[in-house]
Scaffold this motif. Structure first.
Motif, short mmCIF file in Angstrom:
data_model
loop_
_atom_site.label_atom_id
_atom_site.label_comp_id
_atom_site.label_asym_id
_atom_site.label_seq_id
_atom_site.Cartn_x
_atom_site.Cartn_y
_atom_site.Cartn_z
N PHE A 98 0.86 -1.18 0.00
CA PHE A 98 0.00 0.00 0.00
C PHE A 98 0.90 1.23 0.00
O PHE A 98 1.65 1.47 0.95
CB PHE A 98 -0.91 0.01 1.23
N PHE A 99 0.83 2.00 -1.09
CA PHE A 99 1.66 3.18 -1.23
C PHE A 99 0.82 4.42 -0.94
O PHE A 99 -0.07 4.78 -1.71
CB PHE A 99 2.23 3.26 -2.66
N SER A 100 1.12 5.06 0.18
CA SER A 100 0.41 6.27 0.57
C SER A 100 1.22 7.49 0.15
O SER A 100 2.45 7.47 0.18
CB SER A 100 0.19 6.30 2.08
N GLU A 101 0.53 8.55 -0.26
CA GLU A 101 1.26 9.75 -0.65
C GLU A 101 1.94 10.41 0.54
O GLU A 101 2.91 11.16 0.38
CB GLU A 101 0.33 10.74 -1.36
N GLY A 102 1.44 10.15 1.73
CA GLY A 102 2.05 10.69 2.95
C GLY A 102 1.50 9.94 4.15
O GLY A 102 0.68 9.03 4.01
N ALA A 103 1.96 10.34 5.33
CA ALA A 103 1.47 9.70 6.55
C ALA A 103 1.45 10.67 7.72
O ALA A 103 1.39 10.26 8.87
CB ALA A 103 2.35 8.49 6.91
N ASN A 104 1.46 11.97 7.40
CA ASN A 104 1.64 12.97 8.45
C ASN A 104 0.34 13.63 8.90
O ASN A 104 0.38 14.62 9.62
CB ASN A 104 2.61 14.06 7.96
N TYR A 116 -1.08 19.84 3.84
CA TYR A 116 -2.35 19.27 4.30
C TYR A 116 -2.35 18.94 5.80
O TYR A 116 -3.25 18.26 6.28
CB TYR A 116 -2.74 18.03 3.49
N SER A 117 -1.38 19.42 6.54
CA SER A 117 -1.36 19.18 7.98
C SER A 117 -1.83 20.42 8.73
O SER A 117 -1.75 21.54 8.22
CB SER A 117 0.05 18.80 8.44
N THR A 118 -2.32 20.22 9.94
CA THR A 118 -2.79 21.35 10.76
C THR A 118 -1.66 22.30 11.15
O THR A 118 -1.84 23.53 11.06
CB THR A 118 -3.51 20.82 12.01
N PRO A 119 -0.48 21.82 11.56
CA PRO A 119 0.60 22.77 11.86
C PRO A 119 0.96 23.66 10.67
O PRO A 119 1.22 24.86 10.83
CB PRO A 119 1.77 21.85 12.25
N SER A 120 0.97 23.07 9.49
CA SER A 120 1.27 23.85 8.29
C SER A 120 0.18 24.89 8.06
O SER A 120 0.47 26.05 7.69
CB SER A 120 1.40 22.93 7.08
N ALA A 121 -1.07 24.52 8.28
CA ALA A 121 -2.17 25.47 8.10
C ALA A 121 -2.09 26.62 9.11
O ALA A 121 -2.35 27.78 8.78
CB ALA A 121 -3.51 24.75 8.23
N LEU A 122 -1.75 26.29 10.35
CA LEU A 122 -1.59 27.34 11.38
C LEU A 122 -0.52 28.34 10.94
O LEU A 122 -0.70 29.57 11.05
CB LEU A 122 -1.18 26.70 12.70
N GLU A 123 0.58 27.82 10.43
CA GLU A 123 1.68 28.68 10.00
C GLU A 123 1.27 29.59 8.85
O GLU A 123 1.62 30.78 8.83
CB GLU A 123 2.87 27.81 9.59
N LYS A 124 0.53 29.03 7.88
CA LYS A 124 0.18 29.79 6.69
C LYS A 124 -1.05 30.68 6.89
O LYS A 124 -1.18 31.73 6.24
CB LYS A 124 -0.07 28.83 5.52
N LYS A 136 5.84 10.50 1.62
CA LYS A 136 6.32 11.78 2.16
C LYS A 136 6.02 12.96 1.23
O LYS A 136 6.75 13.95 1.20
CB LYS A 136 7.81 11.70 2.46
N PHE A 137 4.96 12.84 0.45
CA PHE A 137 4.56 13.89 -0.49
C PHE A 137 5.70 14.27 -1.44
O PHE A 137 5.78 15.40 -1.90
CB PHE A 137 4.05 15.13 0.26
N ASP A 138 6.53 13.30 -1.76
CA ASP A 138 7.67 13.53 -2.65
C ASP A 138 7.61 12.50 -3.77
O ASP A 138 7.71 11.29 -3.52
CB ASP A 138 8.99 13.42 -1.89
#
Length: 350
Positions: free
Chosen positions: A48-54, A220-228, A82-84
Motif C-alpha cells: 500500500f503506497f500512501s502519498e504521505g502519513a503525516n 495538508y497538515s494542521t501545523p502547516s495550516a496554522l503557520e500559513k 512523504k509527499f515527494d
C-alpha cells in the motif's frame, strides 16, 4: 452521455508447480490487451503506497487498507511517500522485485507514477489498484474516465473537480454579491490540489463577484495550516469567505480567526468532514464540509483485489463505498455535510 461499462474479464487457468502441486490462478484483464496472473488460493502479499502519513487523512487510508488485509489474512506493507514524487517512485521501483502480488497506489504525482503502475508492474505480474489520486493525466476526469488502462480499477471519485465544485457552488449560492475569498490548499503538484484549483476556476467563472484575494499552500497538515493562515488573516482582515481543501487546514484556520476576533465575520467552506469538522459545524465555526471516506476508500481498494481473484466482474471505476462510480451523481451519500445532517453523519477521519 451514455455510460460505458468496462469490466475486468477473468480468465481462469491452472498452472502445474514443481512436485505436481496444482495451484489455481486467475488472469486479470487490466486493459490494453494485458492480463496479469493472480493466485486464487492462499494469502496474498500486497503493498500500500500512501502519498504521505503525516495527517489524519493519510492515517485513515492506511488504517482502512490494513483492516481489509487483516480480515483477508494477507500480508500488507505500507510505504510513506512523504509527499515527494521521487521518493515514491523509488519505492515503487524497489517493490517491483519484492514478490508482491498486488499494489494499492495513492500517487504523490500521477504522471510520474503512470508508466511504472500501468506497464512495469503488470509486466512483473503485479495487479495494481489506483486509490483516490488518479494517474496518467486523468486526475481531472470524472466517472470511469478516472481509470487508467494497465490497472485493475480506480477507487475514489470524491476528490474530482466536479465533486469539489459542489462545495464551492454552495458557497456561491449562499453568499451572493461581492465577496473576498481566502483559499488554503495543498502542495502544488499533488493531483488533489490540482483538482481543487480546477474547481476554483469553475467557481470563478460562475461567480465573478467573488474575488480570490489570498492563496496559501500547505502539506495538508494542521501545523502547516496554522503557520500559513496567520499571515493570510493578518494581511486580509476583510476576507468574508474561506475555502479549505481539507479539514486539517480548517482546524488550523479557526484558532487564527478566533484570536483575531474574526471568527464571526467569515464563513468557512471545507472538504473532508473529519470528526473535528463535524464538531465545528455543530458549533458554527465551519459552515459546510464535503464527506471524506478515506478509510472506506482504502478498504474497498484492497477488497477489489479479492473480488477480482474470486471471479467477480468489477467496474473500472469504484466509489469509496465499493459501488460503481457514476459520473454526474454524488460520490457518496450524503456528500455535503452541514448543520441539517451533521448529527447523523459518521466521520471516518479524526
Amino acid at each position: 452521455m451514455k455510460l460505458r461499462n468496462y469490466f475486468a474479464a477473468l480468465l481462469v487457468s491452472m498452472a502445474i508447480l514443481p512436485g505436481s502441486v496444482r495451484a489455481q490462478e486467475v488472469r486479470i484483464d487490466v486493459g490494453d490487451g494485458i492480463t496479469v496472473p493472480l493466485k486464487t488460493e492462499g494469502p496474498l502479499k500486497i503493498a500500500f503506497f500512501s502519498e504521505g502519513a503525516n495527517n489524519s487523512a493519510m492515517q485513515a487510508s492506511i488504517d482502512g487498507a490494513t483492516r481489509a488485509a487483516t480480515e483477508l489474512g494477507w500480508q500488507i506493507d505500507v510505504f510513506d511517500g512523504k509527499f515527494d514524487a521521487v521518493t515514491q517512485l523509488n519505492q515503487l521501483q524497489n517493490a517491483l522485485t519484492r514478490g508482491y502480488d498486488a499494489w494499492v497506489l495513492k500517487a504523490v504525482e500521477g504522471n510520474t507514477m503512470c508508466e511504472i503502475a500501468t506497464k512495469d508492474a503488470p509486466a512483473k505480474g503485479i495487479v495494481v489498484v489506483i486509490s483516490v489520486l488518479s494517474i496518467c493525466g486523468r486526475g481531472a476526469n470524472e466517472g470511469e474516465a478516472l481509470w487508467s488502462p494497465g490497472t485493475l480499477a480506480y477507487v475514489g471519485g470524491a476528490e474530482t473537480p466536479k465533486a469539489f465544485f459542489q462545495v464551492l457552488d454552495r458557497m456561491g449560492r449562499e453568499n451572493p454579491g461581492p465577496q473576498k475569498l481566502g483559499v488554503i490548499t495543498g502542495p502544488e503538484l499533488n493531483p488533489i490540489t490540482k483538482n481543487h484549483e480546477a474547481a476554483l476556476r469553475m467557481f470563478e467563472a460562475k461567480y465573478p463577484d467573488v474575488e480570490v484575494v489570498a492563496v496559501a499552500r500547505t502539506d495538508y497538515s494542521t501545523p502547516s495550516a496554522l503557520e500559513k493562515a496567520a499571515p493570510m488573516v493578518q494581511a486580509n482582515p476583510d476576507i468574508t469567505l474561506y475555502y479549505t481543501a481539507f479539514s486539517n487546514l480548517a482546524k488550523g484556520l479557526v484558532p487564527v480567526l478566533e484570536q483575531a476576533g474574526l471568527i464571526d465575520k467569515a464563513k468557512i467552506y471545507d472538504n473532508g468532514a473529519t470528526a473535528w469538522a463535524a464538531g465545528a459545524i455543530m458549533e458554527g465555526a465551519v459552515k459546510l464540509s464535503s464527506a471524506n471516506r478515506l478509510g472506506s476508500n482504502a478498504y474497498n481498494a484492497v477488497m477489489a483485489i479479492d473480488r477480482a481473484r474470486k471471479g467477480e466482474n468489477l467496474p473500472r471505476a469504484i466509489g469509496d463505498l465499493g459501488e460503481p462510480l457514476v459520473d454526474g451523481t454524488p460520490p457518496t451519500d450524503p456528500y455535503l455535510i452541514d448543520s441539517a445532517n451533521v448529527a447523523s453523519y459518521q466521520p471516518e477521519v479524526e
